[in-house]
Design an enzyme around this catalytic site. Structure first.
Site, PDB file in Angstrom:
ATOM      1  N   ASP A   1       0.074  -1.086  -0.024  1.00 19.82           N
ATOM      2  CA  ASP A   1      -0.186  -0.351  -0.127  1.00 19.82           C
ATOM      3  C   ASP A   1       0.905   1.338  -0.110  1.00 19.82           C
ATOM      4  O   ASP A   1       1.889   1.445   1.187  1.00 19.82           O
ATOM      5  CB  ASP A   1      -0.589  -0.034   1.575  1.00 19.82           C
ATOM      6  CG  ASP A   1      -2.389  -1.035   1.116  1.00 19.82           C
ATOM      7  OD1 ASP A   1      -1.725  -1.952   0.238  1.00 19.82           O
ATOM      8  OD2 ASP A   1      -3.492  -0.804   2.183  1.00 19.82           O
TER       9      ASP A   1
ATOM     10  N   LYS B   1      -7.038   2.915  -3.198  1.00 19.13           N
ATOM     11  CA  LYS B   1      -7.143   3.348  -2.328  1.00 19.13           C
ATOM     12  C   LYS B   1      -7.643   5.004  -1.496  1.00 19.13           C
ATOM     13  O   LYS B   1      -7.007   5.821  -2.124  1.00 19.13           O
ATOM     14  CB  LYS B   1      -6.262   2.503  -0.939  1.00 19.13           C
ATOM     15  CG  LYS B   1      -6.880   2.795   0.382  1.00 19.13           C
ATOM     16  CD  LYS B   1      -5.279   1.860   1.057  1.00 19.13           C
ATOM     17  CE  LYS B   1      -5.181   2.166   2.568  1.00 19.13           C
ATOM     18  NZ  LYS B   1      -4.415   1.268   3.097  1.00 19.13           N
TER      19      LYS B   1
ATOM     20  N   LYS C   1     -10.686  -0.037  -2.805  1.00 21.77           N
ATOM     21  CA  LYS C   1     -10.316  -0.075  -1.090  1.00 21.77           C
ATOM     22  C   LYS C   1     -10.423   1.443  -0.226  1.00 21.77           C
ATOM     23  O   LYS C   1      -9.539   2.140  -0.738  1.00 21.77           O
ATOM     24  CB  LYS C   1      -8.877  -0.388  -0.461  1.00 21.77           C
ATOM     25  CG  LYS C   1      -8.936  -0.487   0.645  1.00 21.77           C
ATOM     26  CD  LYS C   1      -7.139  -1.005   1.071  1.00 21.77           C
ATOM     27  CE  LYS C   1      -7.109  -0.710   2.566  1.00 21.77           C
ATOM     28  NZ  LYS C   1      -5.269  -1.808   3.250  1.00 21.77           N
TER      29      LYS C   1
END
Lengths: 297, 301
Positions: A134, A197, A233
């Site tokens: 991430d 995300k 996400k």
């Protein structure tokens, strides 16, 4: 040739917010509720990203990730998300369980470090065995208008990831407008993101329904234009089961059933799992469960 | 200016602003999640106000608020808790005309009885507030043991306490239930039922302006019969206090409460004059909602 942002449709703020608000007015009951709860657990990236994280805490989190409740009907979560130094601990504990290990690299949460340092962090984290990375985008460059630099950095980090999946955190709370979110989504997808995300969880506001809707629409349009599948996400601020299934319904109605799988959708959360388990017990036994019967990490 | 004079002077008739009585949960005044209300009427049956009617989910929210507030409230120093509870008495005294008016107009109290009821409520709060930094000395103990240990017992709060107070005494009965529970560091959810509900929610407003942290006292108006089963079965409730002679309710409470070994305290609900009697205040009401912890400390030979 330097990257140029393709034309991106502008976002109708009022329409997006009204559409997102519509998802908060539905109610899910009984057997559908139980299915939604189990579904939510399968989508969770169970996260601990604190300065005070210890190997012991990560270990407990991993055990909870694999078996969140005594009831065997409660599935495992999708992944555990930790800092790079904790990847080894998580991998040992989760080996063979099917629960993936995600790690935040690239000078999380600010991203304010040198590119070679960030690339090195990504490479080393992947070498340790992380399944997913991430990353945070360079908001300094983004807000200064250097879109090409943001794109190129993501592209080189994608390369450094090798086999690991790359989730690109836009940190929408710092981007300001939906139009910026839409543009940043486009840049991240063009640069090779596997997932986009919303947030690090360290900035407020974190994930919201309207911001997620804007990003889902960007994913949909990108899929129609290129055929490339990008996952979504939302992370940060999703604390209750009720909120979680509002996101699930929104994904279904924007991208369809194909996106309702942990390969394409995740919920970044820590306290959410406990609320889901409380609701699960309530559905199973008919009475309200105590938070004290659950671990607090 | 009276309505008649205003009419004569040609000014438009004023539209009165009526109050909707809302539940007091987590330091905020909220409508019921269910949207339901009950009608508060005066003794002649005339409509006075809409009062939010708490549902199962409002109860769940209130327990959540009480749980969140409990640690912080119990960790405050005893002296600080007593100061805050004194403040409730001050605020009640300040609003006595409001309470008296409500008791007379909506509850059908005679003026003198309404005044006695409010005075008694203020005194009751004051009395229990004084115990905050004293009850541990009286209920705690140093125990003589025949081994080289210093052995002492201390009362500690139970946690989240649900109260189903008197149906007969709308103000004194309520403070007599709430105060002894919170003085030791418990947080409470009071489920108020009966003919006259509005003083309970006015009490919530007084508490909200008395430096009592949000969530320490939560007041829900609703039906005992509807809420009791949920209160008794909720696993995050540590104790339940019930003031009712109803055998069915007592049995239902004790049966469902056994699941997580809740402490159950049941009392009769005397006539409202008896509630005002100083004999109704007792250190043992505080004792009911504390657990005794005993520690053995080695002292050498």
């Amino acid at each position: 040739m330097s990257y140029v942002l393709p034309p991106v449709p502008s976002v109708d703020q009022v329409a997006v917010e009204q559409r997102a608000a519509a998802f908060t007015k539905r109610s899910i009951k009984t057997s559908a509720k139980k299915a939604a709860l189990a579904f939510t657990v399968r989508m969770i990236d169970l996260t601990t990203l604190e300065g005070a994280d210890t190997p012991g805490k990560v270990l407990r989190l991993c055990r909870k990730a694999m078996r969140p409740a005594l009831d065997p009907q409660v599935p495992s979560v999708a992944a555990v998300c930790v800092y790079p130094t904790m990847v080894g601990v998580a991998l040992r504990e989760l080996a063979g369980s099917g629960v993936k290990v995600a790690s935040v690299a690239t000078a999380f949460p600010s991203g304010q470090s040198f590119l070679d340092v960030r690339l090195d962090e990504v490479r080393r984290t992947v070498e340790l065995g992380a399944d997913e990375i991430d990353m945070v985008i360079n908001r300094g460059a983004w807000l200064a208008g250097d879109v090409a630099r943001v794109h190129d950095e993501i592209a080189s980090i994608k390369q450094a990831c090798g086999p690991a999946h790359l989730k690109v955190i836009l940190e929408t709370g710092e981007l300001g407008t939906y139009d910026q979110v839409r543009k940043a989504s486009q840049v991240a997808m063009d640069a090779g993101a596997d997932f986009i995300k919303t947030s690090t969880g360290k900035v407020s506001p974190a994930a919201t329904l309207p911001v997620t809707l804007v990003m889902l629409e960007a994913i949909r349009d990108h899929f129609h234009a290129t055929g490339r599948v990008v996952g979504m996400k939302p992370a940060g601020g999703i604390r209750t089961a009720k909120q979680a299934w509002q996101y699930l319904v929104m994904v279904k109605e924007t991208l369809g059933d194909a996106w309702l799988t942990p390969d394409r959708f995740r919920l970044g959360a820590s306290s959410l799992l406990n609320d889901v388990l409380l609701q699960w017990e309530r559905a199973r036994t008919g009475h309200y469960e105590s938070v004290r019967s659950l671990s607090d990490d | 200016m009276s309505a008649a004079r205003r009419k004569r002077s040609g000014a438009p008739e004023r539209v009165p602003v009526a109050k909707t009585y809302k539940l007091y949960v987590g330091g905020a005044f909220v409508r019921s999640e269910s949207g339901q209300t009950s009608r508060q009427t005066d003794p002649e049956g005339r409509f006075v106000a809409n009062v939010s009617k708490a549902s199962r989910k409002d109860f769940r929210d209130a327990v959540r608020a009480a749980r969140a507030a409990q640690g912080g409230w119990a960790r405050k120093s005893a002296f600080n808790r007593s100061q805050i509870l004194f403040r409730i008495a001050e605020t009640l005294e300040d609003r006595r005309s409001l309470f008296e008016h409500t008791l007379v107009e909506q509850g059908g109290f005679a003026a003198a009885e309404a005044a006695a009821e409010v005075s008694s409520a203020v005194d009751r709060v004051f009395w229990y507030a004084g115990w905050a930094d004293k009850f541990t000395q009286v209920l705690g103990n140093v125990n003589p043991v025949a081994s080289p240990f210093f052995n002492f017992s201390m009362p500690e709060p139970m946690g989240v306490v649900v109260l189903l107070p008197s149906l007969r005494s709308p103000l004194v009965g309520l403070v007599s239930a709430i105060l002894p529970a919170i003085v030791s560091g418990n947080t409470v959810v009071a489920l108020v039922d009966g003919e006259l509900l509005t003083p309970a929610l006015d009490l919530g407003e007084a508490i909200a302006t008395s430096d009592v942290p949000g969530g320490v006292v939560n007041i829900l108006t609703g039906r005992h019969a509807e809420l009791l089963p949920h209160a008794a079965a909720h696993m995050d409730v540590d104790a339940v206090g019930l003031w009712s002679a109803d055998v069915g309710m007592r049995t239902a409470l004790q049966t469902a409460a056994a699941d997580n070994v809740k402490r159950v305290r049941v009392h009769d609900d005397p006539e409202r004059a008896a509630w005002r009697d100083p004999a109704a205040e007792s250190l043992y009401r505080i004792d009911e909602f504390v657990e005794i912890k005993t520690a053995w400390h080695p002292i050498g030979t």
